[in-house]
Write an enzyme that holds these catalytic residues in place. Structure first.
Site, PDB file in Angstrom:
ATOM      1  N   SER A   1      40.830  37.270  39.920  1.00  0.00           N
ATOM      2  CA  SER A   1      41.343  38.030  40.912  1.00  0.00           C
ATOM      3  C   SER A   1      42.760  37.338  41.344  1.00  0.00           C
ATOM      4  O   SER A   1      43.143  36.016  40.912  1.00  0.00           O
ATOM      5  CB  SER A   1      40.732  37.743  42.175  1.00  0.00           C
TER       6      SER A   1
ATOM      7  N   GLY B   1      44.896  37.791  44.371  1.00  0.00           N
ATOM      8  CA  GLY B   1      45.287  38.410  45.604  1.00  0.00           C
ATOM      9  C   GLY B   1      45.699  39.836  45.476  1.00  0.00           C
ATOM     10  O   GLY B   1      45.075  40.789  45.341  1.00  0.00           O
TER      11      GLY B   1
ATOM     12  N   GLU C   1      47.807  41.174  43.817  1.00  0.00           N
ATOM     13  CA  GLU C   1      48.030  41.961  42.520  1.00  0.00           C
ATOM     14  C   GLU C   1      46.828  42.543  41.814  1.00  0.00           C
ATOM     15  O   GLU C   1      47.019  43.109  40.789  1.00  0.00           O
ATOM     16  CB  GLU C   1      48.795  41.016  41.752  1.00  0.00           C
TER      17      GLU C   1
ATOM     18  N   GLY D   1      37.898  36.333  48.548  1.00  0.00           N
ATOM     19  CA  GLY D   1      37.273  36.223  47.401  1.00  0.00           C
ATOM     20  C   GLY D   1      35.888  36.460  47.312  1.00  0.00           C
ATOM     21  O   GLY D   1      34.932  36.797  46.386  1.00  0.00           O
ATOM     22  N   ASP D   2      35.289  35.649  48.381  1.00  0.00           N
ATOM     23  CA  ASP D   2      33.795  35.680  48.595  1.00  0.00           C
ATOM     24  C   ASP D   2      33.434  37.165  48.815  1.00  0.00           C
ATOM     25  O   ASP D   2      32.332  37.783  48.353  1.00  0.00           O
ATOM     26  CB  ASP D   2      33.227  34.914  49.679  1.00  0.00           C
TER      27      ASP D   2
END
Ligand SMILES: Nc1ncnc2c1ncn2[C@@H]1O[C@H](COP(=O)(O)OP(=O)(O)O)[C@@H](O)[C@H]1O
Ligand SMILES: O=P(O)(O)OC[C@H]1O[C@](O)(COP(=O)(O)O)[C@@H](O)[C@@H]1O
Length: 323
Positions: free
Chosen positions: A225, A227, A229, A256-257
């Site tokens: 990942s 962010g 983008e 993220g989680d």
């Protein structure tokens, strides 16, 4: 719906402050403060439970301040299989400024002894020997003092031995140990994976190459990942890229989680790959609009999904749903 075990070896109480601007070396007076039972595996569990899965949480919790965790687990309907250890679970400060910038202060955590590790192994053995057995296990977050790379590798080998897909989200040396263990999935962000990759992953091309390399090293779902983008995902189901919808980023902690939980949900539910990635990306974008994990029950969640761009970057890898 599926049964999932989420393990957080180093959970945290997240103390989130919302500030106009953070001024170092001065008294700062935030607009609001919020304390929440967290840590990566706990956050993944929150999201999976909100999506209807049967989730057991485990790892190590300090017995002196476990009340907010016990309360959250009850409210969320999570089965509490955390090993209690003497002392207090760490507190992590999350300082979110109006600009969207977040400063994380993550404490080291409580020292864990060999006896605590044995207690965790016994708990996990009991869990996986029971039928019906869990369908996936997530290990997420940093390692507390007392768990070195060797012990972590041993724990991962034990979990792999249970024969269910093992998903890992961690950073630093633990990420290198995790990759070497060849789990079913890893989800570093581009900065966390840079050390393994040997260079900055500051473009889609570099992230794609790194994800393909992770996949080739024996990881079924290589997810990177970056962010706003977006995400690069390489699996047997192809090479996919997503770009989240444009949202006002108020607090990126837990994005993220939330993404990890969204991916696992899609795969466990048999969604098509494009729908899985769209769902997880939209859900993580939902998360950055506020403190805490993302919710699929947001009024505009359908619109967030519609504004998530997903495209396949190859069409040569055989499609076929595997978890
Ligand atoms: N500013 C943002 N705008 C929209 N979505 C975001 C933003 N930041 C993060 N996300 C979403 O959350 C996911 C995970 O965020 P990221 O920062 O890459 O991971 P981590 O939280 O693990 O560092 C991203 O892939 C993206 O879908
Ligand atoms: O275990 P670590 O790496 O210190 O991270 C713990 C922190 O990560 C979080 O789980 C948030 O993670 P993400 O922003 O990557 O989703 C916080 O709740 C917690 O304070």
């Amino acid at each position: 719906m599926a049964r999932v075990v989420c393990i957080t070896l180093n959970p945290a109480l997240d103390l989130a402050f919302n500030l106009e601007t953070l001024t170092l070396g001065h008294v700062n007076r935030p607009d609001s403060a919020h304390l929440e039972a967290a840590g990566k595996g706990v956050n993944v569990a929150r999201v999976l439970a909100s999506l209807g899965h049967e989730v057991t949480v485990s790892g190590f919790l300090g017995s002196e301040n476990d009340a907010p965790f016990a309360l959250a687990f009850r409210q969320l309907g999570l089965t509490d299989a955390f090993v209690r250890v003497p002392g207090s679970t760490r507190i992590n400060a999350k300082l979110a400024e109006k600009s969207g910038r977040v400063t994380d202060i993550n404490s080291p955590g409580m020292p864990i002894t060999p006896a605590h590790i044995t207690a965790l192994r016994d708990t996990l053995n009991g869990m996986f020997q029971h039928t019906p057995a869990p369908q996936a296990v997530v290990v997420a977050g940093s390692l507390p003092p007392g768990i070195d790379q060797h012990l972590f590798a041993e724990l991962l080998a034990t979990l792999k031995g249970y024969g269910v897909p093992l998903w890992i989200d961690t950073s630093g040396p633990a990420l290198l140990t995790a990759i070497a263990a060849q789990p079913a999935a890893v989800k570093p962000n581009e900065m966390e994976l840079a050390e393994w990759a040997g260079s900055k992953l500051d473009s889609d091309q570099k992230r794609q190459a790194a994800a393909e390399q992770l996949y080739a090293s024996g990881i079924e779902h290589a997810l990177i990942s970056a962010g706003a983008e977006g995400v690069l995902w390489v699996s047997q189901q192809g090479i996919w890229h997503s770009i989240p919808p444009s949202v006002t980023a108020t607090n990126t902690v837990c994005a993220g989680d939330t993404f990890v939980a969204g991916m696992l949900h899609g795969l466990l539910s048999g969604f098509l790959p494009q729908d899985t990635l769209r769902f997880a990306t939209a859900l993580s974008a939902e998360a950055v609009r506020h403190v805490g994990v993302g919710t699929p029950h947001a009024d505009d969640f359908d619109s967030l999904q519609q504004h998530t761009r997903v495209r396949r970057l190859d069409d040569t890898i055989t499609e076929g749903a595997t978890l």
